[in-house]
Write a protein that holds these residues in place. Structure first.
Motif, PDB file in Angstrom:
ATOM      1  N   ARG A 110     -14.243  46.713   0.823  1.00 11.42           N
ATOM      2  CA  ARG A 110     -13.855  47.364  -0.440  1.00 11.42           C
ATOM      3  C   ARG A 110     -15.058  47.495  -1.379  1.00 11.42           C
ATOM      4  N   ALA A 111     -15.896  46.466  -1.422  1.00  6.73           N
ATOM      5  CA  ALA A 111     -17.090  46.520  -2.270  1.00  6.73           C
ATOM      6  C   ALA A 111     -18.017  47.648  -1.823  1.00  6.73           C
ATOM      7  N   CYS A 112     -18.135  47.852  -0.520  1.00  7.48           N
ATOM      8  CA  CYS A 112     -18.964  48.955  -0.012  1.00  7.48           C
ATOM      9  C   CYS A 112     -18.353  50.305  -0.374  1.00  7.48           C
ATOM     10  N   VAL A 113     -17.040  50.424  -0.250  1.00 11.62           N
ATOM     11  CA  VAL A 113     -16.362  51.671  -0.615  1.00 11.62           C
ATOM     12  C   VAL A 113     -16.571  51.946  -2.101  1.00 11.62           C
ATOM     13  N   ASP A 114     -16.438  50.924  -2.930  1.00  8.58           N
ATOM     14  CA  ASP A 114     -16.664  51.099  -4.370  1.00  8.58           C
ATOM     15  C   ASP A 114     -18.090  51.564  -4.641  1.00  8.58           C
TER      16      ASP A 114
END
Length: 168
Positions: free
Chosen positions: A107-111
């Motif tokens: 999720r952090a990478c997607v953000d």
């Protein structure tokens, strides 16, 4: 119990390298085990951090896992096309699994991809046997892209990585 996702500090590179290497070894993901050439790449967090963003999941300053986020090509990108970010080397320590840490790192990478200028999607490669990771990617909206599957070691016929993408 708060898990913080943040950039890796150079003092944590060795720890994250060990976590990543052990995750791949313990899960049987390296065809040649301890003698697999890729093991050195997994351990070399400093090299990754010089060419991409390395994020860690930490709890009370204890590193539980990490991931490499490649925002726009460069030497760490394997399959990213122009306008795509790439996720590499996601790993969670065995004793920390089942707590949502892998999903939080993705999720952090997607953000990050969503806030990267000109980024229209995010891609990744994974091994066929990484079923828990596949479930994370699919739950987050990634779709399989069989036309992009590839072999990082062409002289070995049985090493095909499968690919996923998320359009932003």
């Amino acid at each position: 119990m708060d898990i913080a996702i943040r950039p890796a500090d150079p003092t944590e590179y060795e720890t994250l390298g060990d976590i990543t290497a052990q995750a791949y070894l313990q899960d049987g993901l390296l065809d040649f085990g301890e003698s697999d050439a890729y093991l050195g790449e997994l351990r070399n967090v400093a090299k990754r951090a010089a060419a991409a963003e390395v994020l860690v999941a930490a709890e009370n300053d204890r590193i539980l896992g990490g991931v490499t986020f490649v925002p726009s090509g460069g030497p760490m990108a394997d399959i990213a096309r122009p306008g795509e970010a790439e996720i590499r080397m996601l790993a969670v320590a065995h004793e920390a699994r089942g707590r949502g840490i892998g999903e939080t790192l993705v999720r952090a990478c997607v953000d990050r991809a969503r806030t990267t200028h000109g980024c229209t999607g995010i891609v990744l490669s994974t091994q066929r046997t990484m079923h828990a990771a596949h479930r994370i990617y699919e739950r987050l909206g990634f779709t399989r892209t069989p036309d992009r599957d590839w072999n990082p070691v062409p002289h070995l016929d049985d090493i095909t990585l499968i690919t996923y993408e998320l359009t932003l």
